[in-house]
Every structure is written in structure tokens, then in C-alpha cells.
Design a protein around this motif. Structure first.
Motif, PDB file in Angstrom:
ATOM      1  N   GLU A   1       0.822  -1.210   0.000  1.00 54.44           N
ATOM      2  CA  GLU A   1       0.000   0.000   0.000  1.00 54.44           C
ATOM      3  C   GLU A   1       0.858   1.264   0.000  1.00 54.44           C
ATOM      4  OE1 GLU A   1      -3.279  -0.083  -0.385  1.00 54.44           O
ATOM      5  OE2 GLU A   1      -3.130  -2.260  -0.473  1.00 54.44           O
ATOM      6  N   PHE A   2       2.049   1.203   0.584  1.00 56.61           N
ATOM      7  CA  PHE A   2       2.896   2.384   0.631  1.00 56.61           C
ATOM      8  C   PHE A   2       3.398   2.773  -0.756  1.00 56.61           C
ATOM      9  CE2 PHE A   2       3.349   0.978   5.081  1.00 56.61           C
ATOM     10  CZ  PHE A   2       2.910   2.135   5.685  1.00 56.61           C
ATOM     11  N   GLY A   3       3.436   1.828  -1.683  1.00 59.60           N
ATOM     12  CA  GLY A   3       3.841   2.138  -3.051  1.00 59.60           C
ATOM     13  C   GLY A   3       2.825   3.007  -3.761  1.00 59.60           C
ATOM     14  N   GLU A   4       1.590   3.037  -3.271  1.00 61.76           N
ATOM     15  CA  GLU A   4       0.529   3.807  -3.907  1.00 61.76           C
ATOM     16  C   GLU A   4       0.290   5.145  -3.216  1.00 61.76           C
ATOM     17  OE1 GLU A   4      -2.823   1.214  -3.945  1.00 61.76           O
ATOM     18  OE2 GLU A   4      -1.771  -0.337  -5.043  1.00 61.76           O
ATOM     19  N   LEU A   5       1.145   5.531  -2.278  1.00 57.23           N
ATOM     20  CA  LEU A   5       0.945   6.791  -1.570  1.00 57.23           C
ATOM     21  C   LEU A   5       1.010   7.999  -2.498  1.00 57.23           C
ATOM     22  CD1 LEU A   5       2.791   6.294   1.831  1.00 57.23           C
ATOM     23  CD2 LEU A   5       0.347   6.356   1.387  1.00 57.23           C
ATOM     24  N   GLY A   6       1.845   7.925  -3.540  1.00 57.89           N
ATOM     25  CA  GLY A   6       1.915   9.025  -4.505  1.00 57.89           C
ATOM     26  C   GLY A   6       0.585   9.243  -5.193  1.00 57.89           C
ATOM     27  N   GLU A   7      -0.060   8.155  -5.583  1.00 55.99           N
ATOM     28  CA  GLU A   7      -1.368   8.252  -6.224  1.00 55.99           C
ATOM     29  C   GLU A   7      -2.412   8.800  -5.261  1.00 55.99           C
ATOM     30  OE1 GLU A   7      -2.398   4.454  -7.822  1.00 55.99           O
ATOM     31  OE2 GLU A   7      -0.472   4.228  -8.829  1.00 55.99           O
ATOM     32  N   VAL A   8      -2.320   8.386  -4.011  1.00 51.44           N
ATOM     33  CA  VAL A   8      -3.257   8.889  -3.008  1.00 51.44           C
ATOM     34  C   VAL A   8      -3.061  10.393  -2.825  1.00 51.44           C
ATOM     35  CG1 VAL A   8      -3.885   8.788  -0.560  1.00 51.44           C
ATOM     36  CG2 VAL A   8      -3.455   6.671  -1.819  1.00 51.44           C
ATOM     37  N   TRP A   9      -1.811  10.834  -2.753  1.00 54.16           N
ATOM     38  CA  TRP A   9      -1.528  12.258  -2.575  1.00 54.16           C
ATOM     39  C   TRP A   9      -2.044  13.063  -3.769  1.00 54.16           C
ATOM     40  CZ3 TRP A   9      -0.958  15.519   1.032  1.00 54.16           C
ATOM     41  CH2 TRP A   9      -0.435  16.779   0.783  1.00 54.16           C
ATOM     42  N   GLU A  10      -1.882  12.539  -4.984  1.00 56.26           N
ATOM     43  CA  GLU A  10      -2.404  13.220  -6.167  1.00 56.26           C
ATOM     44  C   GLU A  10      -3.919  13.330  -6.115  1.00 56.26           C
ATOM     45  OE1 GLU A  10      -1.090  11.453  -9.801  1.00 56.26           O
ATOM     46  OE2 GLU A  10       1.026  11.530  -9.210  1.00 56.26           O
ATOM     47  N   ALA A  11      -4.583  12.262  -5.683  1.00 58.84           N
ATOM     48  CA  ALA A  11      -6.039  12.279  -5.587  1.00 58.84           C
ATOM     49  C   ALA A  11      -6.502  13.305  -4.562  1.00 58.84           C
ATOM     50  CB  ALA A  11      -6.559  10.890  -5.220  1.00 58.84           C
ATOM     51  N   ILE A  12      -5.775  13.415  -3.448  1.00 54.17           N
ATOM     52  CA  ILE A  12      -6.134  14.397  -2.425  1.00 54.17           C
ATOM     53  C   ILE A  12      -5.965  15.811  -2.973  1.00 54.17           C
ATOM     54  CG2 ILE A  12      -5.397  15.359  -0.204  1.00 54.17           C
ATOM     55  CD1 ILE A  12      -4.866  12.466   0.699  1.00 54.17           C
ATOM     56  N   GLN A  13      -4.899  16.043  -3.714  1.00 57.42           N
ATOM     57  CA  GLN A  13      -4.661  17.381  -4.266  1.00 57.42           C
ATOM     58  C   GLN A  13      -5.720  17.768  -5.297  1.00 57.42           C
ATOM     59  OE1 GLN A  13      -0.592  16.862  -5.573  1.00 57.42           O
ATOM     60  NE2 GLN A  13       0.174  18.084  -3.853  1.00 57.42           N
ATOM     61  N   GLU A  14      -6.226  16.794  -6.042  1.00 56.57           N
ATOM     62  CA  GLU A  14      -7.215  17.068  -7.081  1.00 56.57           C
ATOM     63  C   GLU A  14      -8.648  17.020  -6.555  1.00 56.57           C
ATOM     64  OE1 GLU A  14      -6.467  14.264 -10.166  1.00 56.57           O
ATOM     65  OE2 GLU A  14      -4.432  14.990 -10.524  1.00 56.57           O
ATOM     66  N   ALA A  15      -8.841  16.696  -5.294  1.00 63.63           N
ATOM     67  CA  ALA A  15     -10.178  16.514  -4.741  1.00 63.63           C
ATOM     68  C   ALA A  15     -10.904  17.841  -4.591  1.00 63.63           C
ATOM     69  CB  ALA A  15     -10.087  15.827  -3.382  1.00 63.63           C
TER      70      ALA A  15
END
Length: 186
Positions: free
Chosen positions: A30-44
């Protein structure tokens, strides 16, 4: 010099190590996907995030109101809301929501209720929640109508067999794992 005492490996320690290893194995990817999570938060859309957070917190407040209504003693809404949140966390790590019930019962006991009153209040709240869910499902079925629950031509033939097997397994589980079902078998 004084010797250090030997540390023996107990079954509890071994189980803790196995659970820790399993948690690392499951969570590490799951830690490998933290970048994608951060991008989703920024675009939310933050307005919708605030609405979602408010709606999520509303479930804990409504659960607290239900629990307060199930006991005779006055309990502060804020304290009961925090207990509902703690109970939600406890139910994530214990089977069949036992942790949630234990947290609520213990809080009610600490608030001055007897054991019987605390357990009865928690059971009443759980039963009321079950009735409310059944009523909500019934209203949804009435609003959606039969078209939303069609099992006709959309499902392949294998799905019908799977559905029958799941329903049969559920019926067996109800008979075997409930007191009423065991009495019927006697």
C-alpha cells in the motif's frame, strides 16, 4: 556481573510476531501507492470532502443518540459520540463486533449503570439498529421496485447455481450456529 535473565519465546509472543509479519506483508504494498493517493487528495473537491466527513461523523452522532435513548441514565452526547467512534475502531480488530459491544458496555458501566442495565441498553440499541436497517431496506425496495432486483437474463447460468449454494450455506449456518437452530435439530 549479574547475568541477564533469558527471554523465553511464549505462544503469545510468537502469535504477535506472526500477526506483525502478516500486517507488514499486507500493508507494505500500500505504501507504493501513496503518490497516487496524494495526487487524488490534491485534485479533490474540498467542499465534497467536508460534506463526506460531516456525513461520516453524523453516523457516530446518531449512534450516540440511539445509545443514549436505550438507557435510563443521562449521558453526555459528546462523550457517547467519542465512545461510538472508539467502538468503531474496536470492531475493526475483533470478530463479530464483540469489541464494539465491549467498549459500549464498559463505558456504560463506568457511567454508573449496573452490568445488567449496560448490557440491556447495548442490546436494545443493537436491536433497534437492526430494525431500522430492515425498514430502510424495505423502503428502498418499495422505491426501486422490482426492476432493481431482477435476476432474469442478466445473470449467467453459473451465477444462479452460486446464488443457490450461498443461500443454502447461509441456511445451514443459521441452523448450526444459532441457539434456535440447534433447538430445531434436537
Amino acid at each position: 556481573p549479574k547475568l541477564q535473565p533469558l527471554l523465553r519465546v511464549s505462544p503469545t509472543m510468537l502469535l504477535s510476531m506472526v500477526v506483525l509479519a502478516l500486517a507488514i506483508y499486507v500493508l507494505l504494498p500500500e505504501f507504493g501507492e501513496l503518490g497516487e493517493v496524494w495526487e487524488a487528495i490534491q485534485e479533490a473537491n474540498y467542499a465534497w470532502l467536508a460534506i463526506a466527513l460531516g456525513a461520516a461523523m453524523g453516523t457516530y452522532v446518531s449512534g450516540a443518540i440511539g445509545q443514549i435513548g436505550a438507557v435510563r441514565q443521562r449521558i453526555a452526547l459528546t462523550r457517547m459520540t467519542v465512545v461510538q467512534l472508539a467502538a468503531a475502531f474496536a470492531s475493526r480488530i475483533t470478530p463479530a463486533s464483540v469489541g464494539s459491544l465491549a467498549v459500549k458496555v464498559r463505558f456504560l458501566q463506568k457511567s454508573g449503570l449496573t452490568n445488567d442495565e449496560a448490557v440491556a441498553g447495548t442490546a436494545l440499541n443493537s436491536a433497534g439498529g437492526g430494525v431500522a436497517r430492515v425498514l430502510a431496506i424495505a423502503v428502498a425496495v418499495l422505491l426501486v421496485g422490482g426492476s432493481g432486483f431482477s435476476l432474469g437474463d442478466e445473470l449467467p447460468s453459473g451465477w444462479i447455481i452460486l446464488l443457490v449454494l450461498v443461500l443454502a450455506a447461509a441456511a445451514v449456518g443459521i441452523v448450526v450456529f444459532t441457539a434456535i437452530g440447534r433447538r430445531l435439530l434436537e
